[in-house]
Motif scaffolding. Structure first.
Motif, PDB file in Angstrom:
ATOM      1  N   PRO A  63       0.811  -1.227   0.000  1.00 42.83           N
ATOM      2  CA  PRO A  63       0.000   0.000   0.000  1.00 42.83           C
ATOM      3  C   PRO A  63       0.842   1.274   0.000  1.00 42.83           C
ATOM      4  O   PRO A  63       0.347   2.336  -0.380  1.00 42.83           O
ATOM      5  N   ARG A  64       2.108   1.161   0.396  1.00 47.26           N
ATOM      6  CA  ARG A  64       2.972   2.348   0.444  1.00 47.26           C
ATOM      7  C   ARG A  64       3.081   3.005  -0.932  1.00 47.26           C
ATOM      8  O   ARG A  64       3.099   4.239  -1.043  1.00 47.26           O
ATOM      9  N   GLY A  65       3.138   2.199  -1.990  1.00 49.56           N
ATOM     10  CA  GLY A  65       3.242   2.763  -3.334  1.00 49.56           C
ATOM     11  C   GLY A  65       2.029   3.588  -3.713  1.00 49.56           C
ATOM     12  O   GLY A  65       2.145   4.625  -4.389  1.00 49.56           O
ATOM     13  N   ILE A  66       0.838   3.134  -3.287  1.00 52.17           N
ATOM     14  CA  ILE A  66      -0.397   3.871  -3.562  1.00 52.17           C
ATOM     15  C   ILE A  66      -0.431   5.157  -2.746  1.00 52.17           C
ATOM     16  O   ILE A  66      -0.789   6.232  -3.248  1.00 52.17           O
ATOM     17  N   GLU A  67      -0.049   5.043  -1.483  1.00 50.32           N
ATOM     18  CA  GLU A  67      -0.069   6.207  -0.596  1.00 50.32           C
ATOM     19  C   GLU A  67       0.918   7.276  -1.057  1.00 50.32           C
ATOM     20  O   GLU A  67       0.598   8.470  -1.064  1.00 50.32           O
ATOM     21  N   ASP A  68       2.125   6.851  -1.459  1.00 50.31           N
ATOM     22  CA  ASP A  68       3.118   7.813  -1.953  1.00 50.31           C
ATOM     23  C   ASP A  68       2.633   8.505  -3.224  1.00 50.31           C
ATOM     24  O   ASP A  68       2.878   9.705  -3.422  1.00 50.31           O
ATOM     25  N   ALA A  69       1.963   7.739  -4.096  1.00 50.60           N
ATOM     26  CA  ALA A  69       1.443   8.324  -5.334  1.00 50.60           C
ATOM     27  C   ALA A  69       0.431   9.420  -5.038  1.00 50.60           C
ATOM     28  O   ALA A  69       0.462  10.509  -5.631  1.00 50.60           O
ATOM     29  N   LEU A  70      -0.458   9.169  -4.090  1.00 50.78           N
ATOM     30  CA  LEU A  70      -1.471  10.166  -3.744  1.00 50.78           C
ATOM     31  C   LEU A  70      -0.870  11.349  -2.994  1.00 50.78           C
ATOM     32  O   LEU A  70      -1.275  12.497  -3.192  1.00 50.78           O
TER      33      LEU A  70
END
Length: 252
Positions: free
Chosen positions: A101-108
């Motif tokens: 989920p870190r990749g999604i959170e960083d993208a946002l």
């Protein structure tokens, strides 16, 4: 020697491995996996009692051949510095594929209007789980569709593109201020299963709980619900990886 973004190198006599969460195979420098630690202080655990096949150990399943599964996700860089990225229990498993989920959170968080972001898995009929995200904003004029498109364009892989981006008033936290993703997992399950059951008029309420880990959905039927309604609810929810409880409602 320090390195920004890392928690440092291993201690003296300590060994660290980064393992694939599914296969246990060691991952090379720079690749995220489960953090395993071995050192003289690691032991199988305390004896809690006896079972048919041996002793019950307090850390049962956490220590294998002297290696402790920390439950953390991270990677080692080429100089041996350890970087933490999240918790293994927070992985989103979409069609058997692990998504951090870190990749999604960083993208946002790279969007100038986003001040906070948390991504979780939402029950999905075909893939098991699908990623969804919850964000807080600096600028309330940004729409959820725009944020979803932004995330899809900036996530590290197509499978991580969230199916939805939601903007609650605030992101839930624990008593000590840490992100409380279990509450978001429950909310995601409530929403998707509420839609699945939305055309059954005798369903009075759909709620969900994830505090014990797995999601449990409770469906409350109206007192006038005819025989067979509970079976129909269970049939529809049965396509999802959740536990379902169907309860009746007293007439008011």
């Amino acid at each position: 020697m320090r390195r920004p973004g890392s928690v440092g190198r291993r201690l003296l006599y300590q060994h660290i491995r980064i393992a694939d969460p599914d296969t246990g195979a060691e991952r090379p420098a720079g690749e995220v996996g489960t953090i395993l630690i071995s050192d003289p202080t690691v032991f199988p655990g305390y004896v809690l009692g006896r079972a048919v096949d041996g002793h019950l150990i307090s850390a049962q399943g956490k220590v294998t051949d002297g290696w402790l599964d920390t439950g953390d996700l991270g990677y080692l860089d080429t100089d041996g510095f350890l970087h933490l990225t999240g918790r293994a229990k927070d992985l989103i498993i979409r069609g058997g594929h692990n998504i951090d989920p870190r990749g999604i959170e960083d993208a946002l968080l790279s969007h100038p209007a986003v001040s906070g972001a948390q991504a979780v898995g939402q029950p999905d009929e075909r893939a098991g789980e699908a990623p969804v995200a919850y964000v807080t904003l600096r600028d309330g004029m940004v729409g959820e569709d725009e944020l979803r498109a932004w995330a899809a364009a900036h996530v590290p892989e197509p499978a991580a593109a969230p199916k939805a981006v939601r903007v609650p008033g605030a992101l839930p936290v624990t008593a000590v201020g840490k992100p409380h993703k279990l509450a978001l997992r429950a909310d995601a399950a409530r929403r998707v299963l509420g839609e699945v059951l939305g055309d059954i008029e005798q369903v009075a309420e759909v709620s969900a709980d994830a505090d014990s880990g797995p999601v449990t959905v409770t469906v409350t039927l109206r007192a006038s619900a005819p025989a067979g309604t509970a079976s129909e609810v269970e049939r529809r929810v049965g396509a999802f990886a959740v536990t379902c409880r169907v309860v009746g409602q007293h007439p008011r």
